[in-house]
Design a protein around this motif. Sequence first.
Motif, PDB file in Angstrom:
ATOM      1  N   GLU A 193       4.211   1.510   4.029  1.00 38.85           N
ATOM      2  CA  GLU A 193       5.251   1.829   3.053  1.00 38.85           C
ATOM      3  C   GLU A 193       5.878   3.131   3.526  1.00 38.85           C
ATOM      4  O   GLU A 193       5.178   4.106   3.791  1.00 38.85           O
ATOM      5  N   GLN A 194       7.191   3.160   3.654  1.00 33.47           N
ATOM      6  CA  GLN A 194       7.853   4.232   4.391  1.00 33.47           C
ATOM      7  C   GLN A 194       8.839   5.002   3.530  1.00 33.47           C
ATOM      8  O   GLN A 194       9.501   4.429   2.649  1.00 33.47           O
ATOM      9  N   ILE A 235      -9.049   4.927   7.443  1.00 29.11           N
ATOM     10  CA  ILE A 235      -9.232   3.816   6.500  1.00 29.11           C
ATOM     11  C   ILE A 235     -10.392   2.916   6.897  1.00 29.11           C
ATOM     12  O   ILE A 235     -11.324   2.681   6.120  1.00 29.11           O
ATOM     13  N   GLU A 236     -10.361   2.384   8.131  1.00 28.23           N
ATOM     14  CA  GLU A 236     -11.368   1.387   8.501  1.00 28.23           C
ATOM     15  C   GLU A 236     -12.771   1.963   8.559  1.00 28.23           C
ATOM     16  O   GLU A 236     -13.711   1.415   7.961  1.00 28.23           O
ATOM     17  N   SER A 237     -12.953   3.068   9.265  1.00 23.06           N
ATOM     18  CA  SER A 237     -14.304   3.609   9.439  1.00 23.06           C
ATOM     19  C   SER A 237     -14.958   3.982   8.115  1.00 23.06           C
ATOM     20  O   SER A 237     -16.124   3.613   7.874  1.00 23.06           O
ATOM     21  N   ASN A 264      -2.345  -2.170   4.737  1.00 21.73           N
ATOM     22  CA  ASN A 264      -0.914  -2.382   4.534  1.00 21.73           C
ATOM     23  C   ASN A 264      -0.342  -1.619   3.348  1.00 21.73           C
ATOM     24  O   ASN A 264       0.859  -1.674   3.109  1.00 21.73           O
ATOM     25  N   SER A 265      -1.173  -0.913   2.612  1.00 23.24           N
ATOM     26  CA  SER A 265      -0.674  -0.155   1.460  1.00 23.24           C
ATOM     27  C   SER A 265      -0.504   1.322   1.775  1.00 23.24           C
ATOM     28  O   SER A 265      -0.152   2.115   0.901  1.00 23.24           O
ATOM     29  N   GLU A 314       5.191  14.361  -3.728  1.00 18.75           N
ATOM     30  CA  GLU A 314       5.490  13.249  -4.635  1.00 18.75           C
ATOM     31  C   GLU A 314       5.101  11.907  -4.015  1.00 18.75           C
ATOM     32  O   GLU A 314       4.538  11.041  -4.695  1.00 18.75           O
ATOM     33  N   PHE A 315       5.363  11.740  -2.728  1.00 21.15           N
ATOM     34  CA  PHE A 315       5.147  10.443  -2.066  1.00 21.15           C
ATOM     35  C   PHE A 315       3.691  10.243  -1.635  1.00 21.15           C
ATOM     36  O   PHE A 315       3.197   9.123  -1.587  1.00 21.15           O
ATOM     37  N   LYS A 316       3.018  11.342  -1.268  1.00 19.40           N
ATOM     38  CA  LYS A 316       1.605  11.320  -0.858  1.00 19.40           C
ATOM     39  C   LYS A 316       1.358  10.375   0.326  1.00 19.40           C
ATOM     40  O   LYS A 316       0.599   9.397   0.243  1.00 19.40           O
ATOM     41  N   PRO A 317       1.952  10.660   1.487  1.00 17.74           N
ATOM     42  CA  PRO A 317       1.771   9.776   2.647  1.00 17.74           C
ATOM     43  C   PRO A 317       0.415   9.982   3.323  1.00 17.74           C
ATOM     44  O   PRO A 317      -0.169  11.076   3.269  1.00 17.74           O
ATOM     45  N   LEU A 318      -0.061   8.950   3.978  1.00 13.95           N
ATOM     46  CA  LEU A 318      -1.231   9.082   4.837  1.00 13.95           C
ATOM     47  C   LEU A 318      -0.855   9.792   6.137  1.00 13.95           C
ATOM     48  O   LEU A 318      -1.660  10.532   6.703  1.00 13.95           O
TER      49      LEU A 318
END
Length: 480
Positions: free
Chosen positions: A183-184, A125-127, A154-155, A207-211
């Motif tokens: 978000e968990q 995310i940051e880079s 945070n998302s 369905e959830f598409k987690p990082l």
Amino acid sequence: MSDLAATASSAYAQALSVIESVEPRISGAIRSELDDQRASLKLIASENYASLATLLTMGNWLSDKYAEGTIGHRFYAGCQNIDTVESVAAEHARELFGSEYAYVQPHSGIDANLVAYWAILNTRIESPTLARLGAKNVNDLSHSDWEALRREFNSQRVMGMSLDAGGHLTHGFRHNISGKMFEQLSYGTDPETGLIDYDQLLATAREFKPLVIVAGYSAYPRRVNFARMREIADAVGATLFVDMAHFAGLVAGKVFTGEENPVPYADIVASTTHKSLRGPRGGFVLATKEYSDAVDKGCPMVLGGPLSHVMAAKAVAFAEARTPDFQAYAQKVADNAHALAEGLMKRGVKLVTDGTDNHLVLLDVTTSFGLTGRQAESALLDSGVVTNRNSIPRDPNGAWYTSGVRIGTPALTSRGFGADEFDRVAELMVDVLKQTTPVTASNGQPGKAKYSLADGVADRTKASAAELLDANPLYPGLEL
């Protein structure tokens, strides 16, 4: 007595004498702890006995040095010896686990997991965000850009194994920082078998598409197919993070190989050093090159000054784990867990997943004995058997009282216990639990904490346990 035991006895006796001259209550507590550990059947799956060499490595002046930063790039002068210590520990960790990169500064498993999470956020995310905005670091961001980055952090989403299925607090539990960072969504196990349903996990992840997808456990008595977890992560574009704190010793000892070894498949692996790995209390992180720069910034990202004396002890423990003797030990841990499970099941105990193929066993004491986990844990402790209560899948008694008791074989295997001794341990446990009765609460409802243990059971069990323990002494030859 061997020369090593004689040397260790002298070293500890002298050390305790020095401590006693300053605060005798502390030296007394240390002596009592050794006596207590020698006199009990330690079956807590997350505990072990470190070697005398590992323990002695922690009691020295390396503790006196601040060393924030990393090897060759410290915020304090005079860290050349700490650089040596950290370099040796990281080298052993890389070679032991076959990893591209190792970071040995984390003080604990939770710290190691935090480093892993933030390294993923910084890399994923940051880079890219900084590059898009033409900034070299966050200090170059405007106030509005920085606020947008914080919201984006945070998302993000994480999927980890639920607590009742055998996961850990740090896998997204809402009361833990991991559940506040992300978000968990938890994944569980098949209600019939208690095993991970990889097809269902993939469907949920799509369905959830987690990082981040977290694999690993603290109370799941089976092995994990990390090749399949890698496929699932790749299918949804997630980073695969493995928490191997519990089974690191089985990976180091070459019991878990191929698709059961997480290191070739995970982007980041975090672990403790003090469970099945039999080292000091602490943590470490393994990573691919993609994540290594971010992991290397664990300090100052989430860590302060490393505990240099503990890093030294990690180096000693990693060196010990690179020996054939440790591989033989790790195999015995798994073999003994199978023997313990068989000993319990043949005596009518219901086990979660009906057995084990790692280092731990999870008893369903509510189904088997009509007890809560808290009642069973307390009755066993009264009888000299140290365990811990633990949730089971879809636990009707909740996370405090629980319906389960978790036990493991690493510690008693370190003492020399084999299959026959663990079968006897199973017999003693069943005898205690069969003679434990719940006590009705004052309001007339079934009690979840109070219990009654039949007369003589505790003393009889302690006497039988003493026979096993005396035949397999803890730190033989160490006399204080």
